[in-house]
Design a protein around this motif. Sequence first.
Motif, short mmCIF file in Angstrom:
data_model
loop_
_atom_site.label_atom_id
_atom_site.label_comp_id
_atom_site.label_asym_id
_atom_site.label_seq_id
_atom_site.Cartn_x
_atom_site.Cartn_y
_atom_site.Cartn_z
N PRO A 84 -38.58 49.58 -34.15
CA PRO A 84 -38.53 50.23 -35.47
C PRO A 84 -37.13 50.13 -36.07
O PRO A 84 -36.13 50.19 -35.38
CB PRO A 84 -38.90 51.69 -35.15
CG PRO A 84 -38.55 51.86 -33.70
CD PRO A 84 -38.81 50.52 -33.05
N LYS A 85 -37.11 49.91 -37.38
CA LYS A 85 -35.83 49.80 -38.06
C LYS A 85 -35.09 51.12 -38.01
O LYS A 85 -35.68 52.19 -38.12
CB LYS A 85 -36.04 49.40 -39.52
CG LYS A 85 -36.58 47.99 -39.69
CD LYS A 85 -36.72 47.65 -41.16
CE LYS A 85 -37.25 46.23 -41.36
NZ LYS A 85 -37.40 45.88 -42.79
N ALA A 86 -33.79 50.96 -37.81
CA ALA A 86 -32.96 52.17 -37.77
C ALA A 86 -32.95 52.82 -39.14
O ALA A 86 -32.87 52.14 -40.17
CB ALA A 86 -31.54 51.82 -37.33
#
Length: 228
Positions: A84-86
């Motif tokens: 998951p993107k930060a």
Amino acid sequence: MSAIPKKKTKKGIRYTDTQKQEVIAFSNKWNADNGRGGQAEAARKFGVSVLTVAGWLKSGKAPKAAKVVKAAKAPKAPKAPKAPKAAKAAKAPKVPKAPKAPKAAKAVKAPKAVKAAKQATPQGKRYSDAQKQEVITHVAAVNAAKGRGGLSAAVAKYKVSPLTITGWMKKAGVATKPAKATKPAQVAKVKAPATGGLSAKAVIALGNQVAKLEKQFSKLKLMLGAIK
């Protein structure tokens, strides 16, 4: 005659596709190695006529080599799930700008000084009759003493324009130009006749001389009156 029985001919041998392929492969390899003679060599080796070998080579009926069954592809490994993107860091709130300082009020210009009203120029100076007579007398006295220059002397002394003084002199009946000094007329010597009486001609000459002297006397009298 008994009939001669016919010899039974052998039926042609049937070759399988694999055998045909073997003959063709040999012929091609021989030609590749030796340049030519592949058909004849294949016919000699496999006991087949040269025409048959040539037919197999030219015809497109020669079976293609059996396709190699492709191995079943291994199932693809499932892709690993993407991380998951930060989460983006929240932006810091902008610092509010300091309010601008109010502009300084413009200085009120001082009202222009009201120009002083022009002072009325004084009217020309008025001279009395006595003052006028004094100026005229001064002109006549200078002219009588020096022969000329009375008008300029009066202008310098009394601060009056030459035109004004000339006007006063004309009104008073005084000559504006100094009179030339005339020599006193010489009385003609009239010889008395031997009888002791004057002739008519001598009497007329004496009368003319008296008239001239009277005229000169009148001018001198006017000048004297102006000086006084």
